[in-house]
Write an enzyme that holds these catalytic residues in place. Structure first.
Site, PDB file in Angstrom:
ATOM      1  N   TYR A 114       0.816  -1.212   0.000  1.00  0.00           N
ATOM      2  CA  TYR A 114       0.000   0.000   0.000  1.00  0.00           C
ATOM      3  C   TYR A 114       0.852   1.266   0.000  1.00  0.00           C
ATOM      4  O   TYR A 114       0.743   2.116  -0.887  1.00  0.00           O
ATOM      5  CB  TYR A 114      -0.950  -0.009   1.198  1.00  0.00           C
ATOM      6  CG  TYR A 114      -1.646   1.308   1.455  1.00  0.00           C
ATOM      7  CD1 TYR A 114      -2.450   1.893   0.481  1.00  0.00           C
ATOM      8  CD2 TYR A 114      -1.495   1.972   2.673  1.00  0.00           C
ATOM      9  CE1 TYR A 114      -3.085   3.105   0.712  1.00  0.00           C
ATOM     10  CE2 TYR A 114      -2.132   3.176   2.912  1.00  0.00           C
ATOM     11  CZ  TYR A 114      -2.926   3.742   1.930  1.00  0.00           C
ATOM     12  OH  TYR A 114      -3.541   4.943   2.157  1.00  0.00           O
ATOM     13  N   LYS A 125       1.636   4.032  -3.027  1.00  0.00           N
ATOM     14  CA  LYS A 125       1.260   5.432  -2.796  1.00  0.00           C
ATOM     15  C   LYS A 125       2.488   6.349  -2.923  1.00  0.00           C
ATOM     16  O   LYS A 125       2.373   7.485  -3.413  1.00  0.00           O
ATOM     17  CB  LYS A 125       0.615   5.599  -1.425  1.00  0.00           C
ATOM     18  CG  LYS A 125      -0.749   4.928  -1.272  1.00  0.00           C
ATOM     19  CD  LYS A 125      -1.818   5.579  -2.130  1.00  0.00           C
ATOM     20  CE  LYS A 125      -2.423   6.786  -1.470  1.00  0.00           C
ATOM     21  NZ  LYS A 125      -3.578   7.330  -2.217  1.00  0.00           N
TER      22      LYS A 125
END
Length: 484
Positions: free
Chosen positions: A231, A235
């Site tokens: 994640y 990002k």
């Protein structure tokens, strides 16, 4: 509020947690917004409309607007909201055949990218496609909007990875890594994903096997460059992509920490789904969590969702007068009003002993004080003694009795491995010792302190009494809206 009047705004990820709160906020404080174009993952407008009403408008979140507008709410929505079916992971955000493309490119003044997959253990192809490549598609579309004044990208403060000390509101450049390992290239990451998927397909792997292989690949690639999970890695690459492509595009990046239920707006305690720390709270409340690992003095950096949304809107309003190259805003509490895992444990015990959950048999679920391990080494030793020895015994018994316990052994081994994987994924946040500098965000707060808008735009985490928030806002909201 004046800033939002007559504005045309494109919001991606419109069914997400923060996006719903943002849409409700805008309609609540400025019904004279010109148009909100909401990009939803859908095949067509019929599916988009169904998703929007089922997943957004019919939620409790909109009860204040329903009460305020009554039967006229549907009229307001039809006049102010345009539902755009699309998919940001696809080229041109999946809009090449959309009837709305020309209108949006001519009218949109602000693009707010909230689309993301937030699962720490997501498949790498999915996370890369949405969180990184999707952002590339959003930026390219924004650059084609003729009247664009601002691009807003919502990231996460934890793109910082595992660091100590003070983390500044600074940007990433293409190819940066957290551990000094050189060679990070997003096109190469895409090629690695494509090659791996091709290999798996040629080998006849099952969908379940492919999913796990993609999850493992994401973790492997993230760790290679110093990030703890897929994640935050994807990002971080998204921020690199924006910096590489934006040219002179006015840009702000919002980096929230761990987002929790609403503090005040539109009402206290609205939350949706089991979010980060809520998995711990729910496990404890149901009597399933008896031990836990966390740094006793580690900062638990939380921020209510409405404060994040208020900060987004205030940042947009400020940048209309002060267009700049790029500004990053950390939105969290560690620099101003931090709390710890010990605090969370204390609040949880206090609340759920006084107001226990009721099990399916109508009996109150008893909870006790959690055994807290202040190092992963101690926690692993505990798990080894408590579970691994039993698993080993079961393995030997299974062999001795001609695999009579095979199903039970495989199931328990699978559950144990899953728990250990989740522990490793969450470990960086359980022992997080850094503070997120919020100098830019504090400037916004100082600006709002000089204006008569405090009631509509609560932004300062120093205003929060964490004990009161958990006991009277977050826990009751979690029980009402999630656990029920």
């Amino acid at each position: 509020m004046e800033f939002l009047e007559n504005k045309n705004i494109l919001i991606t990820g419109a069914t997400g947690f923060l996006a719903k709160i943002l849409v409700e906020k805008i309609l609540g404080i400025q019904p004279n917004v010109k148009k909100l174009y909401l990009l939803l993952r859908a095949a067509d407008e019929t599916e988009a409309k169904k998703r929007f009403y089922n997943e957004v408008i019919e939620k409790d979140l909109f009860q204040v607007l329903r009460k305020k507008w009554g039967a006229n709410l549907n009229t307001l929505i039809s006049e102010k909201i345009c539902l755009v079916p699309g998919e940001i992971s696809l080229s041109q955000m999946g809009l090449k055949d959309s009837i709305w493309v020309d209108e949006m490119k001519n009218r949109v003044e602000i693009v707010i990218n909230l689309a993301a997959t937030t699962d720490f253990d997501e498949r790498y192809d999915v996370a890369l496609g949405t969180n990184t490549i999707g952002v590339e598609h959003v930026v390219r579309f924004a650059k084609e909007c003729r009247n664009l004044k601002l691009l807003v990208h919502v990231s996460t403060a934890y793109v910082s990875g595992e660091r100590d000390g003070v983390i500044l509101e600074s940007s990433y450049k293409m190819g940066d890594s957290l551990n000094g390992f050189k060679g990070l290239d997003i096109e190469e990451e895409q090629a690695i994903v494509a090659d791996k998927l091709k290999q798996l397909k040629e080998s006849g792997a099952t969908e379940e096997f492919v999913t796990q292989a993609m999850k493992d690949l994401g973790l492997e690639r993230a760790n290679l460059y110093g990030w703890p999970n897929t994640y935050v890695f994807t990002k971080a690459m998204a921020e690199m992509t924006i910096g590489d492509l934006k040219n002179d595009l006015p840009l702000i990046i919002i980096r929230p920490t761990i987002v929790t239920s609403t503090y005040k707006e539109p009402f206290p305690g609205w939350v949706e789904g089991v979010r980060t720390i809520d998995s711990i709270i729910v496990g404890y409340a149901k009597g399933k969590l008896t031990c836990f690992a966390a740094g006793t003095n580690s900062s638990l950096d939380l921020i209510p969702a409405d404060i994040v949304v208020n900060t987004m809107i205030m940042a947009m309003a400020v940048h209309k007068d002060q267009p700049s190259d790029q500004t990053i805003y950390h939105v969290g509490s560690s620099a101003r009003n931090s709390m710890t895992h010990i605090d969370l444990q204390r609040f949880s015990y206090q609340y759920f002993t006084q107001k226990p959950l009721i099990d399916k048999n109508g009996k109150a679920i008893k909870v006790g004080k959690v055994t807290l391990f202040n190092s992963m080494a101690k926690f692993h030793r505990y798990l080894a003694i408590r579970y691994l020895i039993f698993l080993k015994g079961l393995e030997f018994a299974n062999i001795a009795f001609c695999h009579s316990f095979q199903d039970k052994y495989v199931d328990m081994r699978r559950k144990f491995n899953l728990v250990m994987r989740l522990i490793e994924l969450y470990r960086p946040y359980l022992f997080f010792n850094a503070i997120f500098d919020d100098t830019n965000t504090e400037r916004l707060r100082n600006d709002i302190r000089n204006k008569d808008t405090n009631e509509a735009f609560v932004m300062d985490p120093k205003d929060i009494n964490w004990e009161d928030y958990f006991l009277n806002v977050h826990f009751p909201g979690l029980v009402k809206h999630v656990i029920r």
